[in-house]
Design an enzyme around this catalytic site. Structure first.
Site, PDB file in Angstrom:
ATOM      1  N   GLU A  88      38.465  -8.539  50.934  1.00  0.00           N
ATOM      2  CA  GLU A  88      38.515  -7.204  50.123  1.00  0.00           C
ATOM      3  C   GLU A  88      37.842  -5.950  50.679  1.00  0.00           C
ATOM      4  O   GLU A  88      38.303  -4.927  51.025  1.00  0.00           O
ATOM      5  CB  GLU A  88      38.836  -7.559  48.840  1.00  0.00           C
ATOM      6  N   HIS A  93      28.784  -9.640  51.349  1.00  0.00           N
ATOM      7  CA  HIS A  93      28.271  -9.779  49.881  1.00  0.00           C
ATOM      8  C   HIS A  93      28.625 -11.381  49.413  1.00  0.00           C
ATOM      9  O   HIS A  93      29.328 -11.864  50.129  1.00  0.00           O
ATOM     10  CB  HIS A  93      29.073  -8.971  49.100  1.00  0.00           C
ATOM     11  N   HIS A  95      28.933 -13.582  45.956  1.00  0.00           N
ATOM     12  CA  HIS A  95      29.425 -13.470  44.601  1.00  0.00           C
ATOM     13  C   HIS A  95      28.537 -14.339  43.760  1.00  0.00           C
ATOM     14  O   HIS A  95      28.316 -15.766  44.148  1.00  0.00           O
ATOM     15  CB  HIS A  95      30.901 -13.919  44.421  1.00  0.00           C
TER      16      HIS A  95
HETATM   17  P1  5GP Z   1      35.900  -9.710  48.425  1.00  0.00           P
HETATM   18  O1  5GP Z   1      35.989  -8.637  49.408  1.00  0.00           O
HETATM   19  O2  5GP Z   1      34.790 -10.917  48.431  1.00  0.00           O
HETATM   20  O3  5GP Z   1      37.437 -10.416  48.648  1.00  0.00           O
HETATM   21  O4  5GP Z   1      36.008  -9.212  47.011  1.00  0.00           O
HETATM   22  C1  5GP Z   1      35.519  -7.868  46.720  1.00  0.00           C
HETATM   23  C2  5GP Z   1      34.844  -8.010  45.328  1.00  0.00           C
HETATM   24  O5  5GP Z   1      34.200  -6.488  45.104  1.00  0.00           O
HETATM   25  C3  5GP Z   1      36.042  -7.882  44.116  1.00  0.00           C
HETATM   26  O6  5GP Z   1      35.560  -9.119  43.444  1.00  0.00           O
HETATM   27  C4  5GP Z   1      36.069  -6.603  43.549  1.00  0.00           C
HETATM   28  O7  5GP Z   1      36.256  -6.631  42.070  1.00  0.00           O
HETATM   29  C5  5GP Z   1      34.680  -6.173  43.844  1.00  0.00           C
HETATM   30  N1  5GP Z   1      34.760  -4.541  43.946  1.00  0.00           N
HETATM   31  C6  5GP Z   1      35.701  -3.913  44.709  1.00  0.00           C
HETATM   32  N2  5GP Z   1      35.477  -2.542  44.657  1.00  0.00           N
HETATM   33  C7  5GP Z   1      34.226  -2.531  43.731  1.00  0.00           C
HETATM   34  C8  5GP Z   1      33.440  -1.242  43.291  1.00  0.00           C
HETATM   35  O8  5GP Z   1      33.839  -0.093  43.613  1.00  0.00           O
HETATM   36  N3  5GP Z   1      32.501  -1.545  42.552  1.00  0.00           N
HETATM   37  C9  5GP Z   1      32.005  -2.634  42.172  1.00  0.00           C
HETATM   38  N4  5GP Z   1      31.204  -3.057  41.241  1.00  0.00           N
HETATM   39  N5  5GP Z   1      32.737  -3.673  42.779  1.00  0.00           N
HETATM   40  C10 5GP Z   1      33.883  -3.733  43.423  1.00  0.00           C
END
Ligand code: 5GP
Length: 131
Positions: A88, A93, A95
């Site tokens: 996303e 990053h 988790h």
């Molecule tokens: P991934 O890229 O690992 O699939 O997911 C990105 C993660 O970042 C998701 O769990 C989402 O909830 C989190 N996320 C996306 N935008 C923001 C933001 O603006 N602030 C925070 N604190 N988390 C975010």
């Protein structure tokens, strides 16, 4: 254009900050899979975690280890799980999720939206345990 996470590091977008040092930043995931779900990022923007240098990747994991210890001290859980997705947000990053059961780590399921007071409380509890 700067990633949303770079804008968080720069203070342009608010976050529930857990900890930071010169190179890394940890903050609560805005839509957690479980309360206390925390993201740990390198401040230097790089999309794919395995494009980080060896030193940067190692440093990210060592910083995440300290954050995980703080989560475990603050939130009742068996262990803190670690996952890398990155589908996303194009800024590397990790988790970190406090786990009581395997299903606490279900990223395909429904995400939580917790009240601001609960996010603030989780943030203060975890940040207060960071060493
Ligand atoms: P991934 O890229 O690992 O699939 O997911 C990105 C993660 O970042 C998701 O769990 C989402 O909830 C989190 N996320 C996306 N935008 C923001 C933001 O603006 N602030 C925070 N604190 N988390 C975010």
């Amino acid at each position: 254009m700067a990633s949303i996470f770079s804008r968080i590091v720069a203070g342009e977008i608010p976050s529930y900050k857990i900890a930071e040092d010169e190179n890394y930043y940890a903050f609560l995931d805005i839509n957690p899979v479980a309360p206390g779900h925390t993201l740990v990022i390198p401040k230097r923007e790089e999309d794919y975690i395995f494009d980080l240098s060896d030193d940067e990747l190692a440093g990210l994991m060592v910083f995440a280890k300290r954050v995980a210890a703080a989560i475990k001290a603050a939130i009742p859980c068996k262990k803190v799980g670690v996952t890398v997705l990155g589908l996303e947000v194009p800024h590397a990053h990790v988790h970190l999720v406090p786990l009581k059961r395997e299903s606490d780590m279900n990223f395909a399921g429904e995400k939580l939206t917790l009240p601001a007071e609960q996010m603030q409380d989780l943030c203060e509890r975890i940040a207060g345990q960071f060493k």
